[in-house]
Design a protein around this motif. Structure first.
Motif, PDB file in Angstrom:
ATOM      1  N   GLY B 220     -11.806  -6.684  -5.159  1.00 44.89           N
ATOM      2  CA  GLY B 220     -12.959  -7.324  -4.487  1.00 44.89           C
ATOM      3  C   GLY B 220     -12.589  -8.613  -3.586  1.00 44.89           C
ATOM      4  N   ALA B 221     -11.133  -8.996  -3.644  1.00 45.69           N
ATOM      5  CA  ALA B 221     -10.745  -9.945  -2.654  1.00 45.69           C
ATOM      6  C   ALA B 221     -10.382  -9.473  -1.361  1.00 45.69           C
ATOM      7  CB  ALA B 221      -9.594 -10.863  -3.228  1.00 45.69           C
ATOM      8  N   PRO B 222     -10.823  -9.997  -0.411  1.00 39.83           N
ATOM      9  CA  PRO B 222     -10.613  -9.204   1.118  1.00 39.83           C
ATOM     10  C   PRO B 222      -9.000  -9.682   1.492  1.00 39.83           C
ATOM     11  CG  PRO B 222     -11.751 -11.152   1.594  1.00 39.83           C
ATOM     12  CD  PRO B 222     -11.843 -10.797  -0.100  1.00 39.83           C
ATOM     13  N   LEU B 223      -8.288  -8.809   2.353  1.00 44.71           N
ATOM     14  CA  LEU B 223      -7.071  -8.795   2.863  1.00 44.71           C
ATOM     15  C   LEU B 223      -7.322  -9.447   4.251  1.00 44.71           C
ATOM     16  CD1 LEU B 223      -5.026  -5.837   1.478  1.00 44.71           C
ATOM     17  CD2 LEU B 223      -5.511  -8.226   0.528  1.00 44.71           C
ATOM     18  N   LYS B 224      -6.510 -10.683   4.663  1.00 42.06           N
ATOM     19  CA  LYS B 224      -6.725 -11.363   5.840  1.00 42.06           C
ATOM     20  C   LYS B 224      -5.498 -10.712   6.865  1.00 42.06           C
ATOM     21  CE  LYS B 224      -6.624 -15.897   5.827  1.00 42.06           C
ATOM     22  NZ  LYS B 224      -7.317 -17.276   5.421  1.00 42.06           N
ATOM     23  N   ASP B 225      -5.936 -10.862   8.097  1.00 43.08           N
ATOM     24  CA  ASP B 225      -4.996 -10.763   9.134  1.00 43.08           C
ATOM     25  C   ASP B 225      -3.916  -9.727   8.908  1.00 43.08           C
ATOM     26  OD1 ASP B 225      -6.399 -12.569  10.523  1.00 43.08           O
ATOM     27  OD2 ASP B 225      -5.073 -14.225  10.132  1.00 43.08           O
ATOM     28  N   MET B 226      -4.141  -8.410   8.458  1.00 43.60           N
ATOM     29  CA  MET B 226      -3.035  -7.533   7.973  1.00 43.60           C
ATOM     30  C   MET B 226      -2.580  -6.948   9.184  1.00 43.60           C
ATOM     31  SD  MET B 226      -2.822  -7.560   4.921  1.00 43.60           S
ATOM     32  CE  MET B 226      -2.097  -6.092   4.381  1.00 43.60           C
ATOM     33  N   MET B 355       5.007  -9.992   6.325  1.00 41.82           N
ATOM     34  CA  MET B 355       3.381  -9.980   6.725  1.00 41.82           C
ATOM     35  C   MET B 355       2.806 -11.310   6.704  1.00 41.82           C
ATOM     36  SD  MET B 355       2.173  -6.915   6.766  1.00 41.82           S
ATOM     37  CE  MET B 355       0.803  -7.482   6.698  1.00 41.82           C
ATOM     38  N   MET B 356       2.436 -11.543   8.158  1.00 41.83           N
ATOM     39  CA  MET B 356       1.428 -12.482   8.106  1.00 41.83           C
ATOM     40  C   MET B 356       0.154 -12.759   7.358  1.00 41.83           C
ATOM     41  SD  MET B 356       3.739 -12.887  10.689  1.00 41.83           S
ATOM     42  CE  MET B 356       3.542 -11.557  11.979  1.00 41.83           C
ATOM     43  N   GLY B 357      -0.258 -11.367   7.255  1.00 39.67           N
ATOM     44  CA  GLY B 357      -1.349 -11.351   6.768  1.00 39.67           C
ATOM     45  C   GLY B 357      -1.273 -11.246   4.941  1.00 39.67           C
ATOM     46  N   GLY B 358      -2.384 -11.070   4.384  1.00 44.10           N
ATOM     47  CA  GLY B 358      -2.306 -11.157   2.864  1.00 44.10           C
ATOM     48  C   GLY B 358      -3.566 -11.315   2.302  1.00 44.10           C
ATOM     49  N   VAL B 359      -3.825 -11.490   1.125  1.00 43.19           N
ATOM     50  CA  VAL B 359      -4.895 -11.953   0.222  1.00 43.19           C
ATOM     51  C   VAL B 359      -5.411 -13.330   0.954  1.00 43.19           C
ATOM     52  CG1 VAL B 359      -5.776 -12.324  -2.054  1.00 43.19           C
ATOM     53  CG2 VAL B 359      -3.926 -10.834  -1.786  1.00 43.19           C
ATOM     54  N   HIS B 360      -6.717 -13.100   1.139  1.00 44.50           N
ATOM     55  CA  HIS B 360      -7.584 -14.548   1.770  1.00 44.50           C
ATOM     56  C   HIS B 360      -7.665 -15.308   0.711  1.00 44.50           C
ATOM     57  CE1 HIS B 360     -10.454 -16.822   3.647  1.00 44.50           C
ATOM     58  NE2 HIS B 360     -11.750 -16.134   2.923  1.00 44.50           N
ATOM     59  N   ALA B 366      -7.077 -20.391  -3.552  1.00 45.99           N
ATOM     60  CA  ALA B 366      -8.181 -19.519  -4.267  1.00 45.99           C
ATOM     61  C   ALA B 366      -8.530 -18.597  -3.527  1.00 45.99           C
ATOM     62  CB  ALA B 366      -9.410 -20.592  -4.562  1.00 45.99           C
ATOM     63  N   THR B 367      -8.880 -17.159  -3.968  1.00 51.35           N
ATOM     64  CA  THR B 367      -9.675 -16.273  -3.386  1.00 51.35           C
ATOM     65  C   THR B 367     -11.108 -16.404  -3.643  1.00 51.35           C
ATOM     66  OG1 THR B 367      -9.460 -14.530  -5.240  1.00 51.35           O
ATOM     67  CG2 THR B 367      -7.397 -15.082  -3.967  1.00 51.35           C
ATOM     68  N   PRO B 368     -11.823 -15.602  -2.800  1.00 51.05           N
ATOM     69  CA  PRO B 368     -13.229 -15.554  -3.186  1.00 51.05           C
ATOM     70  C   PRO B 368     -13.366 -15.001  -4.688  1.00 51.05           C
ATOM     71  CG  PRO B 368     -12.819 -14.602  -1.078  1.00 51.05           C
ATOM     72  CD  PRO B 368     -11.501 -14.874  -1.687  1.00 51.05           C
ATOM     73  N   VAL B 369     -12.542 -14.330  -5.502  1.00 48.23           N
ATOM     74  CA  VAL B 369     -12.843 -13.937  -6.706  1.00 48.23           C
ATOM     75  C   VAL B 369     -12.777 -15.210  -7.561  1.00 48.23           C
ATOM     76  CG1 VAL B 369     -12.077 -12.468  -8.709  1.00 48.23           C
ATOM     77  CG2 VAL B 369     -12.447 -11.570  -6.329  1.00 48.23           C
ATOM     78  N   GLY B 371     -11.380 -17.739 -10.219  1.00 48.71           N
ATOM     79  CA  GLY B 371     -10.342 -17.756 -11.022  1.00 48.71           C
ATOM     80  C   GLY B 371      -8.820 -16.973 -10.478  1.00 48.71           C
ATOM     81  N   LEU B 372      -9.135 -16.358  -9.445  1.00 54.46           N
ATOM     82  CA  LEU B 372      -7.978 -15.484  -8.846  1.00 54.46           C
ATOM     83  C   LEU B 372      -7.390 -16.318  -7.854  1.00 54.46           C
ATOM     84  CD1 LEU B 372      -6.126 -12.837  -8.828  1.00 54.46           C
ATOM     85  CD2 LEU B 372      -7.815 -11.954  -7.093  1.00 54.46           C
ATOM     86  N   TYR B 373      -5.956 -16.616  -7.870  1.00 49.89           N
ATOM     87  CA  TYR B 373      -5.344 -17.369  -6.852  1.00 49.89           C
ATOM     88  C   TYR B 373      -4.305 -16.447  -6.438  1.00 49.89           C
ATOM     89  CZ  TYR B 373      -7.882 -21.058  -8.978  1.00 49.89           C
ATOM     90  OH  TYR B 373      -8.967 -21.890  -9.449  1.00 49.89           O
ATOM     91  N   ALA B 374      -3.551 -16.609  -5.166  1.00 49.27           N
ATOM     92  CA  ALA B 374      -2.447 -16.381  -4.527  1.00 49.27           C
ATOM     93  C   ALA B 374      -1.558 -16.935  -3.725  1.00 49.27           C
ATOM     94  CB  ALA B 374      -3.082 -14.954  -3.685  1.00 49.27           C
ATOM     95  N   ALA B 375      -0.550 -16.953  -3.610  1.00 50.04           N
ATOM     96  CA  ALA B 375       0.597 -17.754  -3.103  1.00 50.04           C
ATOM     97  C   ALA B 375       1.884 -17.131  -2.730  1.00 50.04           C
ATOM     98  CB  ALA B 375       0.842 -18.968  -3.993  1.00 50.04           C
ATOM     99  N   GLY B 376       2.434 -17.681  -1.522  1.00 49.39           N
ATOM    100  CA  GLY B 376       3.537 -16.918  -0.998  1.00 49.39           C
ATOM    101  C   GLY B 376       3.138 -16.090   0.181  1.00 49.39           C
ATOM    102  N   GLU B 377       4.159 -14.895   0.052  1.00 49.43           N
ATOM    103  CA  GLU B 377       3.815 -13.990   1.318  1.00 49.43           C
ATOM    104  C   GLU B 377       2.703 -12.985   1.004  1.00 49.43           C
ATOM    105  OE1 GLU B 377       7.334 -11.685   2.565  1.00 49.43           O
ATOM    106  OE2 GLU B 377       6.147 -10.390   3.786  1.00 49.43           O
ATOM    107  N   VAL B 378       2.190 -12.646  -0.316  1.00 48.48           N
ATOM    108  CA  VAL B 378       1.054 -12.009  -0.650  1.00 48.48           C
ATOM    109  C   VAL B 378      -0.226 -12.568  -0.127  1.00 48.48           C
ATOM    110  CG1 VAL B 378       0.708 -12.975  -2.925  1.00 48.48           C
ATOM    111  CG2 VAL B 378       0.029 -10.792  -2.841  1.00 48.48           C
TER     112      VAL B 378
END
Lengths: 247, 580
Positions: B220-226, B355-360, B366-369, B371-378
């Motif tokens: 449920g977390a969107p992918l940005k600028d893919m 990939m310039m894009g990835g998890v928003h 922090a992602t829109p979900v 407790g879910l975070y993302a960092a780096g190329e993802v």
């Protein structure tokens, strides 16, 4: 040049096989194909159940070490044509338990590595605000070679001592200990001493030098071990002669 | 089986390890798990060569690095994020220095910096040309100090468990035994890197299959600028091995088949004998890769068995400079291409790299979900916008790895345990993986490698350096068909022991998700900006598309694109000028 070559690959699946067996596969023999390309051809085209590790295909991730015609090698850097006409024997790295096919269990190294404290040990903590520690190119050169280890395990596979005595801490771990011992920013040599002068440490090495021959990154673990033996001998002598020292 | 952790990290490369250390330092009472499908030191950070940007020189300023990054991004980067990133990058690089990273040095002992593409000042820190390797091993070895970091080496995460918009944990399979386990967590950080393997010709390692992007998308977390896929201008034909931009920063030239430095024809400046910053061979990667395509169209490229190429000329640097500054380039050319760059021209061609894009995410990872975070190329914060500058990705994984780690630790310290619905979801996932492992009845008849290769060629044909509405529409249709064929994949390996065929299938599934978001996002962006070039919409369109695309997975599985305005602080949209 023939247009194909046979890879004689070790297969072993513990659920069904009592012991490893060899299986032959014919793969295209192309000038710029490495052994790993041959394995990928098998997996993609001939038998999807073959298991092995690989990732970067440029000799830096350290995943794809195997025995090629009896010698430990990175399969991404071993050309098929150099082993023609074949068959080329491709086996799991020697001296390690086999998990399946060409995959070995390197858990022993991962358990040993932290014992040599392979990180910067400081008597004081430098705040980030103070900026970088100075280190001249000469000081960098003192340890740089030992920092090039990619943990590919070829040296453990080549080491006859490790083959006989799995407790031996091994070439890469000792080279990495030296990498930090010789770093001008590090104060941890005393902390690493006990592990390194333990009977399973540097004194376990009988200086066969196979590790340095096998190393694909010119780390020279044998040189690191010999150099440390001298340091260890000096430390031992010092502990006998200095006041309050001694065993 | 169920185990409980406070924070679970998915991925053990540069971003994941930096995050793990940040948590261990900020909140030593928290239990951290690092779950990685390879041993951490095998992660793809290891392959990064050229360097890591961070303002350190007396003649440099934060504002100049910020401007270079924003103009390099074709104004699609969020300027608040870039400002924060540029400010924190030097501190992160110093911290890594304190942890032992063997940065190359000046004679007086200070850290040395080198020029890099699109950068107006020399600010790229480097460890010869194995910068990523040294950073990764420094982080890995340093992480061994902390008793609160538990590693799950060679475990593959198959699902993020989310209940009511809140993360509950992950389900993962241990490769060596086939054991499936639920790991509950109050916070999860994705640090799985990129997805270059969705294309046929890439610098990316075999493991870069977009797993984390797919996990987030399905959770449920969107992918940005893919749609923004970076082609690096200099890869070795056949292998796709990267020849670092540092080769050009040290003075290398790009020549067409006539021996002509063709970049001068593409508004990138005039050829000078020595490197000029933000000019010619030190222009940005998107512009250089696009120039290559035009040279091919004009018949001025060199034909090779692996497609057209141009020449990288390093001969005038001499063996001594090459061995001192870019030894790995020489090693790679000699070992894998049988060419000595000190004496011969090296054939190179653009290759999918990043990939310039990835998890928003926001600037805390922090992602829109919840407790879910993302960092780096993802992840996509975004500091890279439509085109990343070389040497910004290594500091990015440090800055945002640390930020995501701290933010996740704070969140986890106040969050509660898993819900019953979350645990039930995890049980369902156990059963799904069990079924895949045991084998389908009847088994499918699609060969995994065939599907993967066809997907890769669909992506290259439809969403390569230049795209059109037609090529993208066709790619969308073909990928849709692949989604169906994926369910017909044949898995012959039913072993619980290191079953890499099952792994390959799970990776293919992730890649198909990611590929779909790339082509949908590219189809909807009717403009040309940075790495996204549409021949049917050749101009930048700030009225409609000064915005990030967000790819959401709808409940019926379809991909839906929405837009989010770019954050502009102090740098109004301008023209990208290089070489003049």
């Amino acid at each position: 040049m023939a247009d194909s070559i046979t890879l004689r690959v070790t297969r072993y699946q513990p659920e069904v096989d009592d012991e490893p067996r060899a299986q032959d596969f014919d793969v295209p023999l192309r000038e710029n194909w490495v052994v790993l390309d041959g394995l990928n051809y098998i997996k993609d085209r001939l038998d999807g159940t073959l298991s092995y590790r690989w990732s970067c295909r440029m000799g830096i991730c350290g995943s794809c070490g195997m025995m090629v015609d009896g010698e430990p090698a990175l399969t991404c850097a071993t050309f098929l044509v150099d082993h023609a006409p074949g068959p080329i024997r491709v086996e799991p790295l020697a001296n390690f338990p086999v998990v399946r096919d060409l995959v070995v269990d390197i858990g022993d190294f991962l358990e040993k590595l932290p014992r040599v404290s392979p990180w910067i040990v400081r008597d004081d903590d430098i705040p980030v605000d103070e900026g970088e520690s100075l280190q001249t190119p000469e000081e960098l050169a003192d340890y740089k070679q030992y920092s090039m280890c990619i943990n590919c395990m070829l040296c453990y596979s080549a080491c006859p001592v490790y083959g006989l005595d799995p407790d031996f801490i091994g070439p890469a771990a000792i080279a990495l200990a030296q990498r930090y011992n010789l770093d001008s920013r590090d104060d941890g040599a005393a902390k690493r001493l006990d592990v390194l002068i333990h009977p399973d440490g540097v004194w376990g090495c009988t200086f066969v030098g196979e590790c340095t021959t096998a190393c694909p990154k010119d780390v020279d673990p044998a040189g690191a071990i010999q150099r440390y033996k001298l340091t260890a001998a000096m430390e031992t002598i010092k502990s006998y002669v200095s006041p309050g020292g001694g065993p | 089986m169920t185990t409980a952790h406070d924070v679970v990290l998915v991925g053990g490369g540069g971003a994941g390890l930096r995050a793990a250390i940040a948590i261990a330092e900020a909140r030593p009472e928290l239990d951290v798990a690092v779950v990685s499908k390879v041993y951490p030191m095998r992660s793809h950070t290891v392959s990064a060569e050229g360097g890591a940007a961070g303002v350190i020189g007396a003649d440099d300023s934060l504002d100049e690095h910020i401007y270079d990054t924003i103009s390099g991004s074709d104004w699609l980067a969020d300027q608040d994020a870039v400002e924060m990133f540029v400010e924190e990058a030097p501190r992160e690089l110093i911290r890594l220095e304190h942890w032992g990273c063997p940065w190359s040095r000046e004679p007086d002992g200070r850290v040395a910096v080198r020029p890099f593409g699109g950068m107006k000042k020399q600010r790229t820190w480097f460890a010869a040309d194995k910068t990523g390797f040294h950073m990764l091993h420094t982080l890995f070895q340093t992480s061994l100090k902390y008793g609160t970091i538990h590693r799950y080496d060679e475990w593959f995460v198959t699902k993020l468990v989310v209940d009511d918009g809140v993360i509950q944990g992950v389900v993962a399979i241990e490769l060596s035994t086939g054991r499936i386990e639920t790991m509950t967590a109050k916070a999860v950080i994705l640090a799985t890197g990129g997805c270059g393997r969705v294309f046929p010709f890439t610098t990316n390692a075999a493991i870069k299959t977009g797993d984390g992007m797919s996990l987030a998308y399905r959770a449920g977390a969107p992918l940005k600028d893919m749609e923004f896929v970076q082609y690096h201008p200099t890869g070795l034909p056949f292998t796709g091995i990267l020849i670092t931009e540092a080769a050009r920063a040290e003075g290398g030239w790009l020549l067409n088949k006539d021996g002509y430095r063709y970049l001068q024809d593409y508004d990138l400046g005039k050829p000078e004998p020595t490197p000029v910053l933000r000019s010619m061979e030190l222009g940005p990667r998107d512009r250089l890769s696009q120039a290559f395509v035009h040279e091919v169209e004009e018949g001025r490229a060199i034909d090779t068995p692996y497609g057209p190429a141009v020449h990288l000329d390093l001969r005038h640097l001499g063996a001594k400079v090459i061995d001192a500054k870019i030894p790995f380039v020489r090693e790679l050319c000699l070992k894998y291409q049988n060419v000595d760059p000190a004496a011969e021209l090296v054939q190179v061609r653009p290759v999918v790299h990043y990939m310039m894009g990835g998890v928003h995410t926001d600037i805390h990872g922090a992602t829109p979900v919840k407790g879910l975070y993302a960092a780096g190329e993802v992840a996509c914060v975004s500091i890279n916008g439509a085109n990343r500058l070389g040497s910004n990705s290594l500091p990015e994984l440090l800055v945002f790895g640390a930020r995501a780690g701290r933010a996740a630790a704070e969140y986890a310290a106040g969050a509660s345990g898993p819900t019953r619905a979350g645990l039930r979801q995890a049980d369902d996932e156990h059963r799904r993986i069990w079924r895949e492992l045991r084998g389908r009845e009847p088994n499918g008849n699609e060969r995994i490698a065939d599907l993967r290769e066809q997907m890769q060629h669909t992506m290259e044909g439809g969403a390569g350096i230049y795209r059109t509405g037609d090529s993208l529409t066709k790619a969308v249709d073909t990928l849709h068909e692949f989604q169906g064929r994926r369910d017909q994949a044949r898995i012959e390996d039913h072993s619980h022991t290191f079953n890499t065929e099952l792994l390959t299938f799970l990776e293919l599934s992730a890649m198909l998700d990611v590929a779909e978001t790339i082509v949908y996002s590219a189809l909807r962006r009717e403009e040309s900006r940075g790495a996204h070039q549409r021949t049917d919409y050749s101009a930048r369109d700030n009225d409609r598309f000064l915005a990030h695309s967000l790819a959401h997975r709808a409940s019926d599985g379809s991909c839906q694109i929405r837009y989010l305005p770019v954050t502009i602080t102090r740098w109004p949209v301008g023209e990208r000028v290089y070489g003049r």
